[in-house]
Design an enzyme around this catalytic site. Structure first.
Site, PDB file in Angstrom:
ATOM      1  CG  ASP A 268      11.418  -7.489   4.132  1.00 33.21           C
ATOM      2  OD1 ASP A 268      12.173  -7.641   3.024  1.00 33.21           O
ATOM      3  OD2 ASP A 268      10.706  -6.491   3.759  1.00 33.21           O
TER       4      ASP A 268
ATOM      5  N   GLY B  91       0.427  -0.920   0.185  1.00 35.19           N
ATOM      6  CA  GLY B  91       0.047  -0.647   0.760  1.00 35.19           C
ATOM      7  C   GLY B  91       0.926   1.115   0.089  1.00 35.19           C
ATOM      8  CB  SER B  92      -0.045   4.561  -0.094  1.00 37.42           C
ATOM      9  OG  SER B  92      -0.097   3.805  -1.249  1.00 37.42           O
ATOM     10  CB  VAL B  93       3.899   5.096   4.313  1.00 38.07           C
ATOM     11  CG1 VAL B  93       4.348   5.646   5.016  1.00 38.07           C
ATOM     12  CG2 VAL B  93       4.337   3.291   4.315  1.00 38.07           C
TER      13      VAL B  93
ATOM     14  CE  LYS C 265       3.207  -0.839   6.896  1.00 39.79           C
ATOM     15  NZ  LYS C 265       3.498  -2.246   7.340  1.00 39.79           N
TER      16      LYS C 265
END
Length: 383
Positions: A169, A55-57, A71
């Site tokens: 990660d 998605g987007s931040v 987020k």
């Protein structure tokens, strides 16, 4: 579902191995969608800090003046729901100066948002390869502070919190920097818990090509040692200023270990240093740091140090390591062709479709599944 922890329903959280409301006294709260919509000016494109497969931040400012990063997940399938539940729960329970904590979250009927404190210096990635790369803000002292702080955050996850947490990660875009360039390891959506007495788990491969340990990429065997390997790649990236995978003329791609291996073998440590430092670095610290990186990225997981040992080496509590050979693991051409981390318009590959489930093409130097020697007798879980 309502704006409560109902999004992280008990079945999903228990499946992930968590209990709702982990024992962390760090203040966080539930935000309404209306609050976050107002704070980000309607999730304006002008407020967007970054975008990825999740998605987007967005940058935002609450009514009481707090600067936040929000987020906003773009999809709400069962997989995204689980990752949301995992990240909220992990962030809610960890407390360390080098781990990005939870400020709050929002769980409306069709919206999932996680709220963090805004980091004014954004990510390590933005300084090494992104919008701040040309400003040379990362001098040697700042880089070493980032190295040690990130290592101490991982030490906490692996050795001090219970159950132990594997990040899965570790990469430059997941190391955020505050106003003093203090690092905070972020993004726990892929995190796994390791119960007491369990050496490893078998799980679906997730992460970013270039940082992945061979046993994890090829067989899905995840352990704390996988984070150690990723940290070793990150060390090389911080010292050299090079990406984990870079594109050469003609479209050929090369990993950072393939590039560094001959220089380390010949003892040409100075040739490894990021040119943007203009020769301003501590040579003894450089050699020690490169040797620690080489220890971390060994292909055989049992030969890698623990994060506790890594922190000891970085602080000089352990004997200085002798210069050692770096044995790089090479990715096969089929897998490298899927990587987009070095493409001109992409600083790092965040697209899940191009990095998950395609590891059959990974090649190594005659590495066999190390866990087979134990017959997987140690509480191996398929998650």
């Amino acid at each position: 579902m309502g704006s409560s922890l109902g999004c992280c329903d008990s079945e999903k959280v228990e499946e992930a191995g968590f209990a709702v409301g982990g024992g962390n006294s760090t203040p966080w709260r539930i935000f309404t969608y209306k609050e976050l919509h107002a704070a980000t000016n309607g999730f304006s494109e002008d407020y967007k800090l970054g975008e990825g497969g999740f998605g987007s931040v967005y940058w935002g400012k609450t009514s009481d003046g707090l600067q936040i990063a929000v987020k906003k997940l773009k999809s709400m399938n069962s997989k995204a729901e689980m990752e949301f539940a995992v990240e909220v729960e992990v962030l809610g329970r960890v407390r360390h100066k080098n781990l990005l904590g939870l400020r709050g979250y929002c769980a409306g009927d069709d919206q999932r948002l996680i709220v963090y404190d805004y980091m004014p210096n954004l990510s390590l990635l933005s300084h090494l390869h992104g919008q701040f790369a040309g400003e040379s803000q990362l001098d040697w002292k700042k880089r070493m502070k980032i190295v040690l702080g990130s290592a101490e955050g991982l030490l906490y996850l692996h050795h001090e919190v219970s159950p132990h947490i594997i990040h899965r990660d570790i990469k430059a875009s997941n190391v955020l920097l505050d106003s003093n360039f203090e690092p905070l390891v972020a993004d726990f959506g892929f995190a796994k818990l390791i119960p007491e007495g369990v050496s490893h788990m078998t799980t679906r491969v997730k992460g970013t090509l270039g940082y992945l340990a061979p046993e994890y990429a090829m067989w899905g065997k995840v352990s704390e040692s996988c984070d150690v390997y990723s940290f070793g790649i990150l060390l090389l990236e911080i010292v050299t200023g090079r990406k984990p995978i870079e594109k050469l003329p003609g479209g050929v791609k090369r990993t950072i270990t393939e590039w560094a291996e001959p220089l380390i073998t010949k003892g040409r440590f100075k040739n490894l240093v990021d040119p943007k430092l203009r020769g301003n670095f501590d040579e003894n610290q450089l050699i020690q740091t490169i040797n620690i990186a080489a220890l971390c990225v060994q292909s055989e997981f049992e030969k890698r140090p623990t994060m506790k040992e890594v922190v000891g080496l970085l602080k000089g509590y352990e004997p200085k390591t002798k210069p050692m050979r770096l044995n790089s693991v090479r990715y096969g051409e089929d897998l490298m062709s899927l990587d987009q981390a070095s493409d001109e318009n992409s600083d790092i590959n965040e697209d899940e479709s191009s990095v998950y489930g395609v590891f059959g093409a990974l090649e190594s130097q005659k590495i066999h599944d190390p866990y087979k020697r134990y017959g997987d007798r140690r509480m191996n879980r398929n998650l």
